[in-house]
Scaffold this motif. Sequence first.
Motif, PDB file in Angstrom:
ATOM      1  N   UNK A 175     -24.175 -90.957  10.025  1.00 12.04           N
ATOM      2  CA  UNK A 175     -23.781 -92.362  10.199  1.00 12.04           C
ATOM      3  C   UNK A 175     -23.477 -92.578  11.675  1.00 12.04           C
ATOM      4  N   UNK A 176     -23.596 -93.828  12.114  1.00 13.50           N
ATOM      5  CA  UNK A 176     -23.373 -94.161  13.520  1.00 13.50           C
ATOM      6  C   UNK A 176     -22.550 -95.441  13.621  1.00 13.50           C
ATOM      7  N   UNK A 177     -21.674 -95.458  14.607  1.00 16.46           N
ATOM      8  CA  UNK A 177     -20.862 -96.644  14.886  1.00 16.46           C
ATOM      9  C   UNK A 177     -21.674 -97.524  15.829  1.00 16.46           C
ATOM     10  N   UNK A 178     -22.005 -98.744  15.388  1.00 15.88           N
ATOM     11  CA  UNK A 178     -22.820 -99.621  16.227  1.00 15.88           C
ATOM     12  C   UNK A 178     -22.209-101.009  16.230  1.00 15.88           C
ATOM     13  N   UNK A 179     -21.779-101.455  17.403  1.00 14.52           N
ATOM     14  CA  UNK A 179     -21.170-102.786  17.544  1.00 14.52           C
ATOM     15  C   UNK A 179     -20.129-103.053  16.459  1.00 14.52           C
ATOM     16  N   UNK A 180     -19.123-102.204  16.380  1.00  8.96           N
ATOM     17  CA  UNK A 180     -18.000-102.367  15.455  1.00  8.96           C
ATOM     18  C   UNK A 180     -18.344-102.212  13.978  1.00  8.96           C
ATOM     19  N   UNK A 229     -19.353 -87.691   5.255  1.00  7.17           N
ATOM     20  CA  UNK A 229     -20.340 -88.111   6.252  1.00  7.17           C
ATOM     21  C   UNK A 229     -19.666 -88.021   7.616  1.00  7.17           C
ATOM     22  N   UNK A 230     -20.457 -87.680   8.638  1.00  7.74           N
ATOM     23  CA  UNK A 230     -19.921 -87.586   9.996  1.00  7.74           C
ATOM     24  C   UNK A 230     -20.534 -88.687  10.858  1.00  7.74           C
ATOM     25  N   UNK A 231     -19.680 -89.322  11.646  1.00  8.34           N
ATOM     26  CA  UNK A 231     -20.042 -90.559  12.352  1.00  8.34           C
ATOM     27  C   UNK A 231     -20.152 -90.306  13.853  1.00  8.34           C
ATOM     28  N   UNK A 232     -21.318 -90.598  14.414  1.00  4.50           N
ATOM     29  CA  UNK A 232     -21.483 -90.470  15.869  1.00  4.50           C
ATOM     30  C   UNK A 232     -21.249 -91.835  16.533  1.00  4.50           C
ATOM     31  N   UNK A 233     -20.942 -91.802  17.838  1.00  3.03           N
ATOM     32  CA  UNK A 233     -20.728 -93.043  18.591  1.00  3.03           C
ATOM     33  C   UNK A 233     -22.043 -93.611  19.103  1.00  3.03           C
ATOM     34  N   UNK A 234     -22.992 -92.724  19.394  1.00  5.06           N
ATOM     35  CA  UNK A 234     -24.293 -93.161  19.914  1.00  5.06           C
ATOM     36  C   UNK A 234     -25.207 -91.942  19.918  1.00  5.06           C
ATOM     37  N   UNK A 235     -26.518 -92.170  20.020  1.00  2.00           N
ATOM     38  CA  UNK A 235     -27.451 -91.044  20.135  1.00  2.00           C
ATOM     39  C   UNK A 235     -27.243 -90.321  21.465  1.00  2.00           C
ATOM     40  N   UNK A 236     -26.882 -91.075  22.502  1.00  3.79           N
ATOM     41  CA  UNK A 236     -26.609 -90.453  23.805  1.00  3.79           C
ATOM     42  C   UNK A 236     -25.468 -89.444  23.669  1.00  3.79           C
TER      43      UNK A 236
END
Length: 286
Positions: A175-180, A229-236
């Motif tokens: 999962x990814x954090x995208x724009x809140x 699930x583990x959440x990333x801030x961005x692909x970068x």
Amino acid sequence: MTKDLQLPPGAAPDWTIPQDWDAYTPTEHATWDRLFARQGEMLRGRVVQAFIEGLDLLRMTRPGIPDFSELNVRLMAATGWQVVAVPGLVPDEMFFDHLSKRRFVAGRFIRKPEELDYLKEPDIFHDVFGHVPLLAHPVFADYMQAYGEGGLRAAKLGMIEELARLYWYTVEFGLIQEEDALKIYGAGIVSSYGESIFALDDPSPNRIGFDLERVMRTRYRIDDYQQAYFVIDSFEDLLAQTRDADFGPLYARLRGRPAIEVADVMPADRVLTGGTQAYARTKTSA
Ligand code: HBI
Ligand code: FE
């Protein structure tokens, strides 16, 4: 994990086979279209923007099972990646070797119409719809290659199981954090109708900030929806965390520590959702 696999007859020494696109039946193309329509609808607002952009860039929105030779022209131009067909699971080191050379191995077969939600081995819908759109994203593309290179090193060190957890909790179930908002990017979720809803909306699973060492200690389940699930801030950030990590000392620490169970929450975790685990409990008490 894939040690006892034998090279299937007709496969090249690198386990690839021709896609043989002309051999797909109208029924098989129709199965792709049904799955595509169902997921496309549901993923709107749930999947990371880069996935939608990849589908468009690669012209994957056209009907029918994609022809790899056409897909590869666009994918190669975008990031230098290619999709190659294989009969099924390939040995771990062969899998890593292909990734390290920017080749993604994909099953050529498609599930049966009466088994739309059941998969024993990854088919072309999981492999191509689920994995390929993000290979058009330059940073994710680099992460996948770096993973392959890391896999070849891990194999020599006897640490494949630990490294496979990283693939599982990012490439397959990330999962990814995208724009809140929380979004899906893992192919195992993206290609599953039920888990696309469960992973984001269900109160059962834990959702925890990504940490490389934590993830590489965490067991996973292959038979049902994930319990964490583990959440990333961005692909970068994902690429930086893994590329800059010193895997030598990391593996030394992992060797000395017990694995973490699927539903455990650790003191150092950045917990976004403390899951109820209600869903998993209905399964074990049944
Ligand atoms: N083979 N075709 C195929 N697809 C996979 O996703 C795959 C594989 N072999 C090994 C493998 N995955 C994993 O065990 C690695 O992540 C370790
Ligand atoms: Fe997969």
